[in-house]
Design a protein around this motif. Sequence first.
Motif, PDB file in Angstrom:
ATOM      1  N   THR A 151       0.449  -3.114  12.571  1.00 20.49           N
ATOM      2  CA  THR A 151       0.279  -1.876  11.811  1.00 20.49           C
ATOM      3  C   THR A 151       1.537  -1.012  11.894  1.00 20.49           C
ATOM      4  OG1 THR A 151      -0.701  -0.803  13.752  1.00 20.49           O
ATOM      5  CG2 THR A 151      -2.212  -1.815  12.185  1.00 20.49           C
ATOM      6  N   SER A 170       0.354  -4.435   6.590  1.00 16.32           N
ATOM      7  CA  SER A 170       0.841  -3.183   6.009  1.00 16.32           C
ATOM      8  C   SER A 170       0.958  -3.287   4.495  1.00 16.32           C
ATOM      9  CB  SER A 170       2.202  -2.815   6.616  1.00 16.32           C
ATOM     10  OG  SER A 170       2.086  -2.526   7.990  1.00 16.32           O
ATOM     11  N   ASN A 221      -2.525  -2.914   3.104  1.00 16.65           N
ATOM     12  CA  ASN A 221      -3.000  -1.533   3.191  1.00 16.65           C
ATOM     13  C   ASN A 221      -2.380  -0.638   2.124  1.00 16.65           C
ATOM     14  OD1 ASN A 221      -4.578  -2.291   5.346  1.00 16.65           O
ATOM     15  ND2 ASN A 221      -3.310  -1.314   6.904  1.00 16.65           N
ATOM     16  N   GLN A 269      -8.074  -6.021  -2.220  1.00 16.55           N
ATOM     17  CA  GLN A 269      -7.936  -4.612  -1.842  1.00 16.55           C
ATOM     18  C   GLN A 269      -8.735  -3.791  -2.858  1.00 16.55           C
ATOM     19  OE1 GLN A 269      -7.790  -1.583  -0.421  1.00 16.55           O
ATOM     20  NE2 GLN A 269      -5.777  -1.997   0.522  1.00 16.55           N
ATOM     21  N   ALA A 296      -7.903   0.155   4.787  1.00 10.53           N
ATOM     22  CA  ALA A 296      -6.851   0.105   5.799  1.00 10.53           C
ATOM     23  C   ALA A 296      -7.295  -0.812   6.928  1.00 10.53           C
ATOM     24  CB  ALA A 296      -6.540   1.502   6.330  1.00 10.53           C
ATOM     25  N   ASP A 324      -7.070  -2.881  10.361  1.00 12.47           N
ATOM     26  CA  ASP A 324      -6.484  -2.664  11.682  1.00 12.47           C
ATOM     27  C   ASP A 324      -7.056  -3.725  12.611  1.00 12.47           C
ATOM     28  OD1 ASP A 324      -5.954  -1.753  14.363  1.00 12.47           O
ATOM     29  OD2 ASP A 324      -5.528   0.230  13.548  1.00 12.47           O
TER      30      ASP A 324
END
Length: 294
Positions: free
Chosen positions: A60, A68, A71, A158, A163, A165
């Motif tokens: 991240t 990343s 995201n 997406q 996001a 993680d």
Amino acid sequence: HKLEPVDPSLLAKLHLVQGHTMGTHWQVRWVHESHLPADVARIQAVVEGVLDRIIDQMSTWKEDSVLSQFNRAPAGTVQELPFDFCTVLQASVTLASLSGGAFNPLAGGLVNLWGFGPAPRYTDPGFLPPGADEISQALRFTDWSALCLKSAACKVTQAGGFALDFSAIAKGYVVDCVAEALLASGLQHVMVEVGGEFRGHGFRPGGLPWWVDLEPPPASGHKQDFPLNRLALHGVAVATSGDYRRHYHHQDQIYSHTIDPRNGRPIEHRLASVSVIHASCMWADGWATALNVL
């Protein structure tokens, strides 16, 4: 399980390589049984190659990592995933389902909101914990069932604002990958640690197993010291999730780095730590977090 008999070689010597990765330390101990000098540089290269591969995919903190890029991607983007990323995401979705959302790979927005992500950090001057409206907004983007993960093709969609993680599972996966790479390279007796997550195979010189002591949480706030727990890591891994290392104080309130994805807030119970033993360090790592939240 039962330990296989072993005949320790008189030539056996213990070796160590170590370094830093993923914001923490790592170390590998292994037994070299040949009369020839140990190829320490080769072992170091194997380990660092695995670490770099996983960081490039799941960090991240790295702006161009696969995670990343996902995201930041606009809504509707379908991203093809490399094998490691797909493996961890599939495991994370399974854990989310089995734990009723106590483990959630889409907690990245919440982690950032509470200051435990790359930015903003809780250590930044003027940082304040989020308010109810901010938490409610972030919770809108934590529906892991909407990831539309196509496991056969290793693709993920997406939906917008997601996001990811993997902080609660990636270290364990790295331990597994390093251990398996070293075993495949010819080592038989090895112990791997990344940030307090361990996996061991074989024995130390002299035929003893790899002993690991679970770090007891500090006694402050508890009636007595915790007993020492010692494990023999012989073909197994152990991972721990606790709130006594990473947290911050604000207006007499303690905020743990472990976020409950179901309500968007740091855990508030009195449990100090959870350790899980499993053949896979990835599953031990993920379940330790899920059980800590639960």
